[in-house]
Scaffold this active site. Structure first.
Site, PDB file in Angstrom:
ATOM      1  N   TYR A 159       7.514   2.449  14.641  1.00 15.04           N
ATOM      2  CA  TYR A 159       6.085   2.098  14.725  1.00 15.04           C
ATOM      3  C   TYR A 159       5.298   3.246  15.368  1.00 15.04           C
ATOM      4  O   TYR A 159       4.319   3.734  14.791  1.00 15.04           O
ATOM      5  CB  TYR A 159       5.943   0.831  15.559  1.00 15.04           C
ATOM      6  CG  TYR A 159       4.527   0.314  15.684  1.00 15.04           C
ATOM      7  CD1 TYR A 159       3.816  -0.140  14.570  1.00 15.04           C
ATOM      8  CD2 TYR A 159       3.898   0.237  16.932  1.00 15.04           C
ATOM      9  CE1 TYR A 159       2.527  -0.646  14.696  1.00 15.04           C
ATOM     10  CE2 TYR A 159       2.608  -0.268  17.063  1.00 15.04           C
ATOM     11  CZ  TYR A 159       1.937  -0.710  15.948  1.00 15.04           C
ATOM     12  OH  TYR A 159       0.653  -1.211  16.071  1.00 15.04           O
ATOM     13  N   VAL A 170       0.813  -1.223   0.000  1.00 13.99           N
ATOM     14  CA  VAL A 170       0.000   0.000   0.000  1.00 13.99           C
ATOM     15  C   VAL A 170       0.849   1.277   0.000  1.00 13.99           C
ATOM     16  O   VAL A 170       0.318   2.366  -0.206  1.00 13.99           O
ATOM     17  CB  VAL A 170      -1.010   0.041   1.175  1.00 13.99           C
ATOM     18  CG1 VAL A 170      -2.042  -1.054   1.038  1.00 13.99           C
ATOM     19  CG2 VAL A 170      -0.305  -0.010   2.529  1.00 13.99           C
ATOM     20  N   ASN A 199      -1.992   6.834   0.621  1.00 18.48           N
ATOM     21  CA  ASN A 199      -2.661   6.167  -0.504  1.00 18.48           C
ATOM     22  C   ASN A 199      -4.055   5.669  -0.119  1.00 18.48           C
ATOM     23  O   ASN A 199      -4.994   5.763  -0.909  1.00 18.48           O
ATOM     24  CB  ASN A 199      -1.805   4.990  -1.007  1.00 18.48           C
ATOM     25  CG  ASN A 199      -0.573   5.474  -1.757  1.00 18.48           C
ATOM     26  OD1 ASN A 199      -0.555   6.591  -2.295  1.00 18.48           O
ATOM     27  ND2 ASN A 199       0.469   4.662  -1.793  1.00 18.48           N
ATOM     28  N   ALA A 201      -6.348   2.296  11.687  1.00 18.56           N
ATOM     29  CA  ALA A 201      -5.997   1.492  12.863  1.00 18.56           C
ATOM     30  C   ALA A 201      -4.784   2.118  13.504  1.00 18.56           C
ATOM     31  O   ALA A 201      -3.652   1.894  13.082  1.00 18.56           O
ATOM     32  CB  ALA A 201      -5.688   0.053  12.448  1.00 18.56           C
ATOM     33  N   THR A 211      -4.506  -6.610  21.415  1.00 15.99           N
ATOM     34  CA  THR A 211      -5.579  -7.519  21.029  1.00 15.99           C
ATOM     35  C   THR A 211      -4.969  -8.893  20.789  1.00 15.99           C
ATOM     36  O   THR A 211      -3.848  -8.995  20.288  1.00 15.99           O
ATOM     37  CB  THR A 211      -6.244  -6.994  19.742  1.00 15.99           C
ATOM     38  OG1 THR A 211      -6.902  -5.768  20.040  1.00 15.99           O
ATOM     39  CG2 THR A 211      -7.272  -7.967  19.198  1.00 15.99           C
TER      40      THR A 211
HETATM   41  P1  NAD Z   1      -0.439  -8.268  11.479  1.00 19.97           P
HETATM   42  O1  NAD Z   1       1.019  -8.133  11.273  1.00 19.97           O
HETATM   43  O2  NAD Z   1      -0.999  -9.629  11.756  1.00 19.97           O
HETATM   44  O3  NAD Z   1      -1.241  -7.678  10.244  1.00 19.97           O
HETATM   45  C1  NAD Z   1      -0.772  -6.606   9.476  1.00 19.97           C
HETATM   46  C2  NAD Z   1      -1.032  -6.921   8.010  1.00 19.97           C
HETATM   47  O4  NAD Z   1      -0.620  -5.821   7.218  1.00 19.97           O
HETATM   48  C3  NAD Z   1      -0.261  -8.142   7.510  1.00 19.97           C
HETATM   49  O5  NAD Z   1      -1.117  -9.011   6.806  1.00 19.97           O
HETATM   50  C4  NAD Z   1       0.812  -7.544   6.593  1.00 19.97           C
HETATM   51  O6  NAD Z   1       1.223  -8.429   5.579  1.00 19.97           O
HETATM   52  C5  NAD Z   1       0.093  -6.306   6.085  1.00 19.97           C
HETATM   53  N1  NAD Z   1       0.993  -5.251   5.634  1.00 19.97           N
HETATM   54  C6  NAD Z   1       2.021  -4.682   6.304  1.00 19.97           C
HETATM   55  N2  NAD Z   1       2.595  -3.728   5.564  1.00 19.97           N
HETATM   56  C7  NAD Z   1       1.907  -3.681   4.392  1.00 19.97           C
HETATM   57  C8  NAD Z   1       2.016  -2.902   3.218  1.00 19.97           C
HETATM   58  N3  NAD Z   1       2.948  -1.942   3.087  1.00 19.97           N
HETATM   59  N4  NAD Z   1       1.148  -3.133   2.204  1.00 19.97           N
HETATM   60  C9  NAD Z   1       0.192  -4.083   2.306  1.00 19.97           C
HETATM   61  N5  NAD Z   1       0.035  -4.854   3.414  1.00 19.97           N
HETATM   62  C10 NAD Z   1       0.884  -4.642   4.438  1.00 19.97           C
HETATM   63  O7  NAD Z   1      -0.836  -7.266  12.665  1.00 19.97           O
HETATM   64  P2  NAD Z   1      -2.225  -7.074  13.436  1.00 19.97           P
HETATM   65  O8  NAD Z   1      -2.005  -7.387  14.851  1.00 19.97           O
HETATM   66  O9  NAD Z   1      -3.308  -7.751  12.716  1.00 19.97           O
HETATM   67  O10 NAD Z   1      -2.410  -5.494  13.319  1.00 19.97           O
HETATM   68  C11 NAD Z   1      -3.268  -4.932  12.328  1.00 19.97           C
HETATM   69  C12 NAD Z   1      -3.348  -3.437  12.529  1.00 19.97           C
HETATM   70  O11 NAD Z   1      -3.880  -3.133  13.825  1.00 19.97           O
HETATM   71  C13 NAD Z   1      -2.009  -2.732  12.415  1.00 19.97           C
HETATM   72  O12 NAD Z   1      -2.183  -1.501  11.756  1.00 19.97           O
HETATM   73  C14 NAD Z   1      -1.622  -2.505  13.852  1.00 19.97           C
HETATM   74  O13 NAD Z   1      -0.791  -1.397  14.004  1.00 19.97           O
HETATM   75  C15 NAD Z   1      -2.973  -2.291  14.509  1.00 19.97           C
HETATM   76  N6  NAD Z   1      -2.930  -2.621  15.925  1.00 19.97           N
HETATM   77  C16 NAD Z   1      -2.928  -3.939  16.331  1.00 19.97           C
HETATM   78  C17 NAD Z   1      -2.860  -4.234  17.686  1.00 19.97           C
HETATM   79  C18 NAD Z   1      -2.868  -5.652  18.194  1.00 19.97           C
HETATM   80  O14 NAD Z   1      -2.755  -5.845  19.399  1.00 19.97           O
HETATM   81  N7  NAD Z   1      -3.011  -6.660  17.369  1.00 19.97           N
HETATM   82  C19 NAD Z   1      -2.794  -3.196  18.618  1.00 19.97           C
HETATM   83  C20 NAD Z   1      -2.768  -1.889  18.163  1.00 19.97           C
HETATM   84  C21 NAD Z   1      -2.852  -1.617  16.813  1.00 19.97           C
END
Ligand code: NAD
Length: 318
Positions: free
Chosen positions: A152, A64, A106, A121, A182
């Site tokens: 980050y 992205v 984007n 997010a 989460t």
């Molecule tokens: P994750 O790593 O499992 O998922 C992130 C996804 O984004 C992956 O599938 C990865 O391949 C994709 N990705 C990364 N960079 C990319 C790019 N440049 N283009 C396209 N795809 C890309 O992480 P998650 O735990 O599922 O987190 C998802 C979102 O929620 C993130 O933005 C994270 O910052 C936010 N978040 C998660 C938590 C948590 O506890 N899980 C807490 C706070 C925030």
């Protein structure tokens, strides 16, 4: 609680990740068609494999941070692409910054051109090592801008700034959720986060590696609760930021012992070095989500952890 919105077409960036794949599943169940945009940098094809045959689901493999195409204009853009675990973003520092900045730009452009609702997010990490406890949305945080975690934390802070500027400059319909930790089925055992690490170690009978003295706290929200909160925020017209998390705060040592008990494991605890700038405490003030979204978590830590342990047992080697 706001009624679920009937979305026609949703784009979920990062839809093959842990939270993103649960979001794709929930949106399809609500009758939306879903385009998942993912570069698999930290996500896994297995996460969306059960969705591949769904007629409403489409996967676009793309970064992205580069311009990308999704076909017909969506009415909802959920921007979840970003490495999220410290192990991932420390391994992918520049990719993380590009995703949070160019990727957010984007995704915002796509929402603007389509007239879609946009949701960013964001994360409790924008609060850094907080000097206020619990953290409410009006707290500006305590982030080291040049520390290793800044790739980050600052990417997310910039993403929030960009999202706010986009709404002010172009009237784009935007919202920001700040997710606290989460957990749930679909995490990777080696992603470095405490819950999957402890569960993997407990199931293998290995010592659970607790960092520091284990007194640092986290507030753990089961993924079903988080997804319900995200969709409630999407269906609202709030700009946020709005905290989504479970205020039930646990020390890492308590969490380790709980996982050992629930996994019926004979593992012990081993203390290891604490990472740089690791926050001492983390607990959401969710007054805003309760008042404006009528949202609060429903799944207690014991229940959510038991379900997650069961999932890891069924998916050995994850
Ligand atoms: P994750 O790593 O499992 O998922 C992130 C996804 O984004 C992956 O599938 C990865 O391949 C994709 N990705 C990364 N960079 C990319 C790019 N440049 N283009 C396209 N795809 C890309 O992480 P998650 O735990 O599922 O987190 C998802 C979102 O929620 C993130 O933005 C994270 O910052 C936010 N978040 C998660 C938590 C948590 O506890 N899980 C807490 C706070 C925030």
């Amino acid at each position: 609680m706001a009624q679920p919105h009937r979305w026609q077409r949703a784009v979920v960036t990062g839809g093959a990740g842990f939270v993103g794949s649960h979001l794709c599943t929930a949106l399809l169940a609500e009758g939306a068609s879903v385009v998942c945009v993912d570069d698999f940098s930290t996500g896994r094809p297995e996460n969306v494999a059960p969705l591949r045959d769904h007629p409403g689901f489409r996967l676009v493999e793309a970064d992205v941070a580069e311009p990308f195409e999704v076909g017909e204009p969506p009415d909802l853009v959920l921007h979840f692409a970003s490495p999220a675990s410290p192990a991932d973003y420390l391994r992918l520092p520049l990719h993380t910054l590009d995703t949070g900045s160019l990727g957010t730009r984007n995704a915002l452009w796509l929402a603007r051109e389509s007239g879609a609702r946009f949701l960013l997010a964001s994360t409790s990490e924008v609060y850094g090592d907080p000097q206020r406890h619990p953290q409410s949305e009006d707290y500006w945080g305590n982030v080291n801008p040049v520390g290793p975690r800044s790739v980050y934390d600052e990417a997310k802070r910039f993403g929030e700034a960009l999202t706010s500027a986009e709404a002010n400059a172009h009237g784009t319909n935007t919202g920001i959720v700040r997710l606290f930790n989460t957990y749930g089925p679909g995490m990777r055992g080696h992603d470095g986060r405490a819950v999957p690490t402890f569960i993997r170690q407990a199931l293998a009978g290995d010592p659970l590696t607790v960092t520091g003295d284990g007194r640092q706290t986290r507030s753990l929200c089961y993924v079903d609760d988080t997804v319900r909160g995200i969709l409630a925020m999407a269906a609202s017209d709030l700009r946020g930021p709005v905290n989504l998390g479970n205020p039930d705060e646990l020390s890492m040592l308590e969490l380790a012992h709980l996982v050992i008990e629930l996994a019926d494991s004979r593992s012990t605890v081993r203390f290891i070095e604490r990472p740089t700038d690791d926050p001492a405490v983390r607990c959401p003030d969710i007054t805003l989500a309760r008042d404006k979204l009528q949202w609060e978590p429903r799944v207690a830590a014991r229940d959510g952890l038991a379900r997650t342990i069961a999932w890891f047992r069924d998916h050995p080697g994850t």
